[in-house]
Scaffold this active site. Structure first.
Site, PDB file in Angstrom:
ATOM      1  N   CYS A   9      12.814  -0.461   0.420  1.00  0.00           N
ATOM      2  CA  CYS A   9      13.017  -1.867   0.059  1.00  0.00           C
ATOM      3  C   CYS A   9      14.209  -1.999  -0.904  1.00  0.00           C
ATOM      4  O   CYS A   9      15.343  -1.765  -0.507  1.00  0.00           O
ATOM      5  CB  CYS A   9      11.730  -2.449  -0.507  1.00  0.00           C
ATOM      6  SG  CYS A   9      11.701  -4.253  -0.544  1.00  0.00           S
ATOM      7  N   HIS A  42       7.198  -0.703   3.539  1.00  0.00           N
ATOM      8  CA  HIS A  42       6.574   0.096   2.478  1.00  0.00           C
ATOM      9  C   HIS A  42       5.512   1.041   3.042  1.00  0.00           C
ATOM     10  O   HIS A  42       4.312   0.714   3.024  1.00  0.00           O
ATOM     11  CB  HIS A  42       5.921  -0.831   1.448  1.00  0.00           C
ATOM     12  CG  HIS A  42       6.886  -1.587   0.603  1.00  0.00           C
ATOM     13  ND1 HIS A  42       7.358  -1.110  -0.608  1.00  0.00           N
ATOM     14  CD2 HIS A  42       7.484  -2.791   0.792  1.00  0.00           C
ATOM     15  CE1 HIS A  42       8.196  -2.000  -1.135  1.00  0.00           C
ATOM     16  NE2 HIS A  42       8.289  -3.026  -0.304  1.00  0.00           N
ATOM     17  N   GLU A  87       4.284   3.604   1.694  1.00  0.00           N
ATOM     18  CA  GLU A  87       3.400   4.064   0.623  1.00  0.00           C
ATOM     19  C   GLU A  87       2.183   3.160   0.443  1.00  0.00           C
ATOM     20  O   GLU A  87       1.200   3.553  -0.200  1.00  0.00           O
ATOM     21  CB  GLU A  87       4.171   4.155  -0.706  1.00  0.00           C
ATOM     22  CG  GLU A  87       4.505   2.840  -1.383  1.00  0.00           C
ATOM     23  CD  GLU A  87       5.758   2.157  -0.865  1.00  0.00           C
ATOM     24  OE1 GLU A  87       6.228   1.197  -1.525  1.00  0.00           O
ATOM     25  OE2 GLU A  87       6.281   2.574   0.197  1.00  0.00           O
TER      26      GLU A  87
END
Length: 222
Positions: free
Chosen positions: A86, A196, A198
């Site tokens: 990002c 994302h 994660e």
């Protein structure tokens, strides 16, 4: 796997990234601050998402000029794995570690939702635990994720297999050219992506589609 997470004012997804790296590798990453000129001996350096320096000037423009980014560039030149997610992707572009630019979303609105990603190249250290063409789920949260590159750069990225992730099944949230969601550098050790991974690594997140990316890196460093 030994890892490091870069901290800059406004990078608010650092805790998510630290938690993911700790959970999957079993070792908490070291953190490096904006003014640090050296990064310890690690296998992976990650620049997480957020709004570094309030996104003044251009997203990632100020962060890319901090002393720590010279250390990141040195690590990348030595073959250390580097990932920017990002705002981290924006910083890698502004620092010249990846080609192209990220512009305002085509809608001119902040987008925060789940998208689908196609693994366009499964033959990288970051994607080796995925199957070619596999479609995975992944959250996005950005205002400036519209990837653009000139025709020559785009042809080189496509021709060299350096487009790693694409938005799939009509879920492109920002208007990115060729539905590009993530790219790598020529040496294959620097990855930038807008979504994302994660935030989708365990059942509590509602899925584990992002987990293989981290597991592949852990296995590579083992």
């Amino acid at each position: 796997m030994k890892s490091a997470v870069v901290l800059l004012p406004g990078l608010n997804r650092d805790r998510d990234m630290i938690a993911a790296l700790t959970k999957i590798s079993g070792k908490p990453p070291v953190t490096v601050w904006q003014t640090d000129s050296e990064i310890p001996d690690v296998d992976l350096v990650v620049i997480p998402g957020g709004f570094s320096y309030g996104d003044y000037l251009r997203c990632g423009a100020i962060g890319a000029r901090m002393p720590v980014m010279r250390a990141v560039a040195e690590k990348a030149a030595r073959g250390v794995m580097v990932m920017g997610v990002c705002n981290g992707f924006q910083i890698l572009l502004e620092a010249g570690l990846l080609p192209g630019a990220l512009m305002r979303n085509a809608s001119l609105r902040f987008v925060c939702r789940e998208v689908k990603l196609e693994v366009a190249n499964a033959n990288t250290a970051f994607t080796r635990r995925y199957a070619p063409g596999q479609v995975i789920r992944c959250p996005v949260a950005h205002h400036d994720g519209n990837y653009f590159a000139d025709a020559e750069t785009l042809a080189r990225l496509e021709g060299e297999g350096r487009v790693v992730f694409r938005y799939a099944e009509g879920t492109n949230p920002n208007g990115s050219i060729n539905d590009i969601a993530g790219i790598i550098n020529e040496n294959g050790n620097v990855l930038g992506l807008m979504p994302h991974p994660e935030d989708l690594i365990e059942a509590a997140h509602g899925g584990m589609d992002g987990r293989p990316l981290f597991e592949g890196l852990v296995g590579r460093a083992a």
